[in-house]
Design a protein around this motif. Structure first.
Motif, PDB file in Angstrom:
ATOM      1  N   ILE A 165      53.840  18.131  15.542  1.00  0.00           N
ATOM      2  CA  ILE A 165      54.100  17.156  16.610  1.00  0.00           C
ATOM      3  C   ILE A 165      53.489  17.538  17.962  1.00  0.00           C
ATOM      4  N   CYS A 166      53.735  18.722  18.462  1.00  0.00           N
ATOM      5  CA  CYS A 166      53.541  19.023  19.891  1.00  0.00           C
ATOM      6  C   CYS A 166      52.189  18.577  20.466  1.00  0.00           C
ATOM      7  N   PRO A 167      52.185  17.502  21.270  1.00  0.00           N
ATOM      8  CA  PRO A 167      50.933  17.050  21.886  1.00  0.00           C
ATOM      9  C   PRO A 167      50.478  17.976  23.018  1.00  0.00           C
ATOM     10  N   ALA A 168      51.450  18.691  23.634  1.00  0.00           N
ATOM     11  CA  ALA A 168      51.084  19.619  24.712  1.00  0.00           C
ATOM     12  C   ALA A 168      50.260  20.773  24.133  1.00  0.00           C
ATOM     13  N   GLY A 169      50.612  21.215  22.934  1.00  0.00           N
ATOM     14  CA  GLY A 169      49.867  22.288  22.273  1.00  0.00           C
ATOM     15  C   GLY A 169      48.447  21.860  21.955  1.00  0.00           C
ATOM     16  N   THR A 170      48.285  20.625  21.525  1.00  0.00           N
ATOM     17  CA  THR A 170      46.941  20.119  21.204  1.00  0.00           C
ATOM     18  C   THR A 170      46.096  20.028  22.475  1.00  0.00           C
ATOM     19  N   LEU A 171      46.719  19.510  23.538  1.00  0.00           N
ATOM     20  CA  LEU A 171      45.980  19.319  24.791  1.00  0.00           C
ATOM     21  C   LEU A 171      45.658  20.640  25.487  1.00  0.00           C
ATOM     22  N   GLU A 172      46.667  21.522  25.544  1.00  0.00           N
ATOM     23  CA  GLU A 172      46.488  22.763  26.316  1.00  0.00           C
ATOM     24  C   GLU A 172      45.898  23.893  25.475  1.00  0.00           C
ATOM     25  N   GLY A 173      46.186  23.891  24.171  1.00  0.00           N
ATOM     26  CA  GLY A 173      45.715  24.976  23.315  1.00  0.00           C
ATOM     27  C   GLY A 173      44.613  24.547  22.361  1.00  0.00           C
ATOM     28  N   GLY A 174      44.902  23.552  21.539  1.00  0.00           N
ATOM     29  CA  GLY A 174      43.981  23.155  20.469  1.00  0.00           C
ATOM     30  C   GLY A 174      42.604  22.724  20.962  1.00  0.00           C
ATOM     31  N   ILE A 175      42.572  21.726  21.830  1.00  0.00           N
ATOM     32  CA  ILE A 175      41.273  21.178  22.255  1.00  0.00           C
ATOM     33  C   ILE A 175      40.465  22.202  23.060  1.00  0.00           C
ATOM     34  N   PRO A 176      41.050  22.888  24.061  1.00  0.00           N
ATOM     35  CA  PRO A 176      40.241  23.885  24.788  1.00  0.00           C
ATOM     36  C   PRO A 176      39.707  24.996  23.882  1.00  0.00           C
ATOM     37  N   LEU A 177      40.542  25.484  22.958  1.00  0.00           N
ATOM     38  CA  LEU A 177      40.074  26.567  22.081  1.00  0.00           C
ATOM     39  C   LEU A 177      38.975  26.078  21.135  1.00  0.00           C
ATOM     40  N   MET A 178      39.094  24.861  20.658  1.00  0.00           N
ATOM     41  CA  MET A 178      38.054  24.304  19.774  1.00  0.00           C
ATOM     42  C   MET A 178      36.732  24.168  20.539  1.00  0.00           C
ATOM     43  N   LEU A 179      36.838  23.752  21.810  1.00  0.00           N
ATOM     44  CA  LEU A 179      35.621  23.568  22.611  1.00  0.00           C
ATOM     45  C   LEU A 179      34.976  24.908  22.958  1.00  0.00           C
ATOM     46  N   LEU A 180      35.819  25.924  23.194  1.00  0.00           N
ATOM     47  CA  LEU A 180      35.302  27.201  23.685  1.00  0.00           C
ATOM     48  C   LEU A 180      34.982  28.198  22.576  1.00  0.00           C
ATOM     49  N   ASN A 181      35.527  27.955  21.381  1.00  0.00           N
ATOM     50  CA  ASN A 181      35.420  28.945  20.320  1.00  0.00           C
ATOM     51  C   ASN A 181      34.842  28.325  19.040  1.00  0.00           C
ATOM     52  N   PRO A 182      33.529  28.504  18.814  1.00  0.00           N
ATOM     53  CA  PRO A 182      32.876  27.853  17.664  1.00  0.00           C
ATOM     54  C   PRO A 182      33.477  28.281  16.318  1.00  0.00           C
ATOM     55  N   GLY A 183      33.965  29.521  16.245  1.00  0.00           N
ATOM     56  CA  GLY A 183      34.564  30.017  15.008  1.00  0.00           C
ATOM     57  C   GLY A 183      35.779  29.193  14.595  1.00  0.00           C
ATOM     58  N   LEU A 184      36.579  28.822  15.584  1.00  0.00           N
ATOM     59  CA  LEU A 184      37.779  28.021  15.300  1.00  0.00           C
ATOM     60  C   LEU A 184      37.401  26.580  14.955  1.00  0.00           C
ATOM     61  N   ARG A 185      36.313  26.108  15.607  1.00  0.00           N
ATOM     62  CA  ARG A 185      35.894  24.715  15.398  1.00  0.00           C
ATOM     63  C   ARG A 185      35.622  24.447  13.916  1.00  0.00           C
ATOM     64  N   ASP A 186      35.048  25.445  13.250  1.00  0.00           N
ATOM     65  CA  ASP A 186      34.721  25.275  11.829  1.00  0.00           C
ATOM     66  C   ASP A 186      35.972  25.114  10.963  1.00  0.00           C
TER      67      ASP A 186
END
Lengths: 308, 52
Positions: A165-186
């Motif tokens: 559920i947590c949308p704050a986690g997606t906004l503050e954690g998930g999306i920034p980490l995906m953008l900044l970390n190519p390893g996680l993006r995969d």
């Protein structure tokens, strides 16, 4: 006098916004993390912050209390979360839902979105009343019961609310980490996209229904609402001065009637009602005395320019 | 219940919650619960970001 009140109202809005931005920066001050795509690993991560702020945000300096609660309940051995619950009780009794109205970064984002000039949706009263219970259900089921009793992992249980559920986690954690970390993006799969869709839905809803997440979904707000009756920070309305003009309920982002429900479970103590009150009947007060004698308004509240 | 009694009840309950909250924090700290929080918070939570 009316012009003075409008001026005071404008400045109090600015002070409120400054407090919200300062709080967001204070809880997310690790700027190096935003550069490197890595999270902070210092000792302050042992402490729970009072707000819903994902500890996997690259800039986060503290631990999210809702994530921590699930982590302790779901840990191997399943211990009772004394530290996290105790911290939440202290935040709850000291600040109450002022945490939601003044300190929460996700609340700030919703406030900014609600400024988009579109026609706001008024949720029918019956549906609104029922939907407000959803946050308590999320707190009980996804934050407490499932992590505590549904063991799906040899090491314990995963954080159900954070995971699904947590949308704050997606906004503050998930999306920034995906953008900044190519390893996680995969590694991003259907679960990530589910969370992105949920985030988009919550943020879109917040444009049309102010504080949508706080009203209906936030388990932390649900927890703090249990302490609304006892919190030190309170607002009161002088019913003798009140002219029942309805301006306060029109200004309330939580869509409550401040004359009836001020400092109640749904009031986030944002002070917008006080800003618009034409007769200064609403004030931010010091706690009641042990003998129950009348609250003492804080300097600069009630009549005259307000603090926020 | 008159207003004075209600105010006194709120005051007492507030004090009880404050003391209980502080006691729980201390018990949790002594029991090492903060290490669970710390260990969770210093690793990227794969569930939180949607890949766990």
């Amino acid at each position: 006098m009316h012009r003075d009140r409008i001026k005071a109202s404008g400045s109090s809005q600015k002070v409120r916004s400054v407090i919200q931005v300062c709080s967001a920066v204070l809880f997310n001050g690790y700027l190096t993390g935003l550069k490197r795509g890595k999270i902070f690993t210092g000792k302050t991560k042992s402490f729970c912050v009072p707000v819903l702020n994902c500890y996997s945000c690259p800039a986060a300096l503290g631990a999210c209390p809702i994530g921590s609660l699930q982590a302790v309940l779901g840990s191997s051995g399943g211990r009772f979360p004394f530290y996290v619950l105790g911290s939440l009780m202290l935040f709850g009794v000291l600040l109450g839902r002022a945490v939601c109205g003044l300190l929460c970064p996700f609340g700030l984002i919703q406030d900014l979105l609600s400024k988009i000039p579109v026609k706001k949706i008024s949720v029918p009263k019956k549906a609104d009343r029922l939907l407000r219970y959803v946050k308590y259900l999320i707190l009980a089921v996804f934050v407490i019961l499932l992590p505590a009793f549904f063991r799906n992992d040899p090491g314990g249980s995963f954080p159900w609310f954070c995971k699904y559920i947590c949308p704050a986690g997606t906004l503050e954690g998930g999306i920034p980490l995906m953008l900044l970390n190519p390893g996680l993006r995969d590694l991003a799969g259907p679960l990530f996209w589910w969370k992105v869709i949920l985030l988009a839905a919550v943020l879109t809803a917040a444009v049309f229904i102010p504080r949508f997440f706080c009203r209906y979904l936030c388990p932390l707000g649900a927890f703090y609402s249990l302490f609304s009756g006892f919190s030190l920070v309170r607002m009161t309305v002088d019913k003798e001065s009140c002219v029942v003009c309805g301006k306060c309920s029109g200004a309330c982002p939580m869509s409550i009637d401040p004359v009836k429900q001020l400092s109640g479970a749904e009031c986030i103590l944002c002070g917008r009602c006080r800003d618009v009150c034409p007769v200064s009947a609403i004030s931010l007060n010091l706690p009641q005395h042990s003998d129950g004698s009348k609250d003492r308004p804080l300097p600069g509240t009630g009549s005259g320019p307000s603090a926020f | 219940m008159n207003k004075n009694d209600a105010g006194r009840t709120v005051f007492i309950l507030r004090m009880i919650i404050l003391i209980l909250g502080a006691a729980m924090v201390i018990i949790g700290l002594l029991g090492g619960e903060y290490t669970v929080v710390f260990n969770k918070a210093v690793r990227i939570c794969l569930e939180c970001i949607g890949i766990g």
